[in-house]
Write an enzyme that holds these catalytic residues in place. Structure first.
Site, PDB file in Angstrom:
ATOM      1  N   ASP A  42     -10.548 -11.863  11.710  1.00 36.80           N
ATOM      2  CA  ASP A  42     -10.441 -13.151  12.408  1.00 36.80           C
ATOM      3  C   ASP A  42     -11.702 -13.994  12.123  1.00 36.80           C
ATOM      4  O   ASP A  42     -12.834 -13.478  12.111  1.00 36.80           O
ATOM      5  CB  ASP A  42     -10.321 -12.890  13.917  1.00 36.80           C
ATOM      6  CG  ASP A  42      -9.937 -14.133  14.698  1.00 36.80           C
ATOM      7  OD1 ASP A  42      -8.730 -14.413  14.766  1.00 36.80           O
ATOM      8  OD2 ASP A  42     -10.868 -14.816  15.200  1.00 36.80           O
ATOM      9  N   ILE A  43     -11.525 -15.330  11.854  1.00 34.42           N
ATOM     10  CA  ILE A  43     -12.677 -16.204  11.553  1.00 34.42           C
ATOM     11  C   ILE A  43     -13.361 -16.537  12.894  1.00 34.42           C
ATOM     12  O   ILE A  43     -12.703 -16.977  13.847  1.00 34.42           O
ATOM     13  CB  ILE A  43     -12.219 -17.489  10.847  1.00 34.42           C
ATOM     14  CG1 ILE A  43     -11.445 -17.133   9.545  1.00 34.42           C
ATOM     15  CG2 ILE A  43     -13.387 -18.405  10.552  1.00 34.42           C
ATOM     16  CD1 ILE A  43     -10.760 -18.322   8.881  1.00 34.42           C
ATOM     17  N   GLU A  90      -5.941 -18.248  12.578  1.00 31.62           N
ATOM     18  CA  GLU A  90      -7.086 -17.879  11.746  1.00 31.62           C
ATOM     19  C   GLU A  90      -7.201 -16.358  11.598  1.00 31.62           C
ATOM     20  O   GLU A  90      -8.233 -15.840  11.176  1.00 31.62           O
ATOM     21  CB  GLU A  90      -8.386 -18.451  12.355  1.00 31.62           C
ATOM     22  CG  GLU A  90      -8.860 -17.832  13.651  1.00 31.62           C
ATOM     23  CD  GLU A  90      -8.192 -18.392  14.895  1.00 31.62           C
ATOM     24  OE1 GLU A  90      -7.065 -18.915  14.781  1.00 31.62           O
ATOM     25  OE2 GLU A  90      -8.780 -18.275  15.981  1.00 31.62           O
TER      26      GLU A  90
END
Ligand code: FAD
Length: 673
Positions: free
Chosen positions: A554-555, A597
């Site tokens: 995950d960003i 994301e």
């Protein structure tokens, strides 16, 4: 039955025992008769002897007594003559006296005729001599009487005549005594003979009884065995007769049976004969088979038949007969002769089956043959027309139409098939279909399926449209849709296939599939595709016990990127990250966009440690990368290694939780669970 008839040994023994019994009883009866006859003869002889003795004795006794009485009376008459004064009386008495002398001599002669013993003869001789002397003395007495010398007469009588007469009487008396003794002896002898005869009879009877007893004992010994065997044989005979009766019943039910004598006169017919011929039994018995003669066979036919059976051989043939109502019937006939004692047939038995319907069918067939041939010609023409139409249809069809026989050899190949597979009709007709058109990988499966198909015309693919791969003449493989159906020709299952090239459809389907599985922004596999791959890989890992690790990525703070730079920049960040990670993961790992994301990596054949190392490398890679317009970004990663028998949801939840831990522990880090 045969057994009994053939048991010569049994019969010989039975004959032997029977003869022995007959002989034994014959001997006993003969013995008894001889015994009885001998005894009777002996008794008869004894009786005759006794009768003879009794008769002799009676005569003897009568005559002896008569002599005695006459002698005494003469003495008395002489005394009266000597003492009478009356000369007339004396004459009369002398005449009587002389008469008595004749009587005396007659009695004596009678005794002499009898069977006399020497003692008797001696006594009679003594009596004769004494008598002669007495007669002389008596004559002297009579001389004295007739000379008137009565005193001298009386004195001569007393002195000479009477003593002399006494001697005679004594002799007669002794003869009588002797006679008594003789009778007593004869009677004793007769009695002895009688006893002997009875003894003889008794011994004979005892011998005969013993002999009978011995015969009875012998017979009983042999007869009980014989009777037992006879009873066994009789039981066998009964069973054989019963079997024969059953066989006869069975024969009568199914066959037309008749028996004739040597001249062909019918002596037996069964019910079926009567029913089929419509003649009653009394009409048939005594007649010959001419009664059912149909006149349909030439003379030679029956001449041959008679020649065969009269020579003792079995004749077989089909005979057309006539019923009483004039209609014909056909019988399949077997005639068997039975040979008599003279070696020639004395009976013929004929067994027939009604074949009228078969014969009628034959006739129909014969007469209908031409009609049938016309029909066949007509039908052939029709079929030729239809085939031409079919050829035109199949020739112009867009789909390949192929037909194979039960040996997999091509029997039909249309123009579309030529186009589709690249083989001409001439090349293919008679060739094995599957080795030419089937890709090598499918060979084993196809051969098994085909052997089932030829057995019963059934199979997985029959009466269905199935997609499969085929090989062209140039060796290239391509997908086809095949509709298979089964058809039975001359009892063998053949196959018809209609095939169509589905390459373009397959390509369109693949493109559509790719579209459905791909994230439109990042061009990565989407979550739907990832789910499918995850399921497959989990199964594989379970099956082969190979390690499998899931990484959720995950960003960090992506929301602020969107907020600060707008969504298009946010999207470009997502695209750049996808490119960056894609260029570093292994070819067999799956990298997909999970949503927003968030991304997921499925590392196959990698355990937790290896993957954690790889995840950390990715984290650093991203952290060092400069994203256009945005600059540096970080990612958080959570990873989980699949545990045996774990449910997919739990596996995902653990990776997700690890990501959550990484986020909550300050981001830009890798956590595993
Ligand atoms: P026939 O006078 O019978 O003469 C035909 C030929 O048979 C002549 O050559 C004659 O010499 C020969 N023949 C006749 N009788 C004798 C005999 N006793 N010994 C030797 N030769 C002889 N006929 C049928 O039509 N249908 C039947 O189903 C049939 N079944 C028969 C079953 C048996 C058991 C037997 C013994 C005969 C059968 N026959 C049958 C034959 C039948 O007896 C006649 O011979 C036949 O029907 C021809 O008859 P016909 O009067 O035309 O000639």
């Amino acid at each position: 039955m045969e057994k009994i008839i053939n048991s010569r040994g049994e019969n010989t023994e039975r004959r032997y025992v029977t003869r022995f019994i007959g002989l034994g009883f014959g001997v006993v009866i003969t013995l008894m008769l001889a015994l009885a006859a001998t005894t009777l003869m002996r008794l008869d002889r004894i009786k005759e002897n006794i009768r003879q003795i009794a008769e002799d004795h009676t005569i003897h006794a009568q005559m002896a007594h008569r002599m005695f009485d006459v002698a005494r009376e003469r003495t008395y008459l002489l005394f009266k003559i000597a003492n009478t004064d009356d000369l007339f009386l004396a004459d009369e008495l002398v005449m009587r006296y002389r008469g008595l002398e004749r009587e005396f001599n007659q009695a004596r002669q009678a005794i002499l005729k009898l069977h006399l013993v020497p003692d008797e003869l001696a006594l009679l001789e003594l009596q004769r001599q004494a008598g002669e002397k007495t007669a002389l003395y008596q004559e002297v007495v009579l001389d004295h009487v007739f000379a008137g010398r009565r005193e001298q007469a009386g004195a001569a009588l007393l002195k000479d005549a009477m003593p002399a007469q006494e001697v005679v009487l004594n002799a007669i008396d002794r003869i009588i005594d002797m006679q008594h003794q003789e009778v007593a002896q004869a009677s004793k002898k007769a009695s002895e003979h009688e006893h002997q005869a009875y003894l003889f009879l008794l011994i004979g009877t005892a011998v005969a009884t013993l002999l009978s007893g011995w015969i009875a004992f012998y017979v009983q010994g042999h007869m009980s065995g014989l009777m037992r065997r006879l009873s066994d044989k009789s039981e066998q005979l009964r069973l054989s007769l019963r079997d024969l009766e059953f066989q006869k019943q069975a024969l009568d039910e199914h066959a037309i049976v008749s028996i004739t004598d040597a001249r062909g006169h019918i002596v037996y017919v069964n019910d079926r004969f009567c029913a089929v011929s419509q003649y009653s039994r009394p009409e048939l018995i005594g007649s010959d088979h001419h009664i059912v003669n149909s006149g349909q066979h030439p003379k030679q036919f029956f001449q041959d038949m008679w020649r065969t059976i009269a020579s003792g051989q079995v004749w077989h043939g089909q005979v057309c007969n006539r019923r009483k109502d004039g209609s014909f019937y056909w019988v399949d006939t077997t005639i068997r002769p039975f040979i008599g004692d003279d070696g020639r047939p004395d009976r013929y038995i004929s067994i027939r089956t009604d074949i009228t319907t078969v014969k009628e069918a034959e006739t129909l067939l014969k007469f209908g043959n031409e009609e049938l041939e016309d029909m066949v010609a007509q039908r052939t023409a029709e079929l030729a027309e239809r085939e031409a139409v079919l050829q035109r249809i199949t020739g112009s069809a867009q789909d390949a139409i192929v037909m194979i026989d039960h040996n997999d050899r091509v029997t039909f190949w249309n123009a579309a098939a030529e186009r589709l597979f690249g083989y001409s009709q001439e090349e293919m007709l008679g060739q094995l279909l599957h080795p030419l058109l089937m890709p090598a990988a499918m060979k084993a499966r196809q051969e098994a399926a085909f052997s089932h198909f030829v057995a019963d015309g059934k199979g997985e693919l029959v009466d269905k449209t199935t997609e499969m791969s085929a090989r062209r003449r140039d060796g290239s493989e391509f997908p086809i849709d095949v509709s298979l159906s089964a058809v039975k020709i001359k009892g063998k299952w053949c196959g018809i296939g209609i095939a169509r090239d589905v390459t373009s459809r397959k390509q369109a389907e693949a493109a559509l599939q790719l579209l459905a599985d791909t994230d439109t922004l990042t061009r990565l596999p989407n979550r739907r595709k990832f789910d499918a791959v995850l399921s497959t890989e989990v199964s594989r890992a379970q099956r082969h016990a190979t390690p499998l690790t899931l990484v959720m990525l995950d960003i960090d703070h992506f929301k602020s990127v969107n907020d600060s730079y707008g969504h298009p920049i946010g999207d470009s960040v997502l695209i750049e990250l996808a490119r960056l990670v894609s260029s570093h993961i292994r070819a067999h790992d799956i990298f997909a966009r999970w949503g927003g994301e968030e991304f997921a990596i499925l590392a196959t054949h990698s355990d937790g440690e290896e993957t954690r190392h790889f995840a950390d490398k990715l984290r650093l890679l991203v952290a060092e990368h400069t994203f256009p317009s945005v600059g540096h970004l970080t990612i958080s990663l959570g990873l989980a290694t699949y545990q045996s028998d774990e449910r997919i949801e739990d596996f995902l939840a653990r990776a997700d939780k690890a990501l959550y831990v990484a986020k909550s522990e300050g981001r830009n880090r890798v956590e595993s669970l």
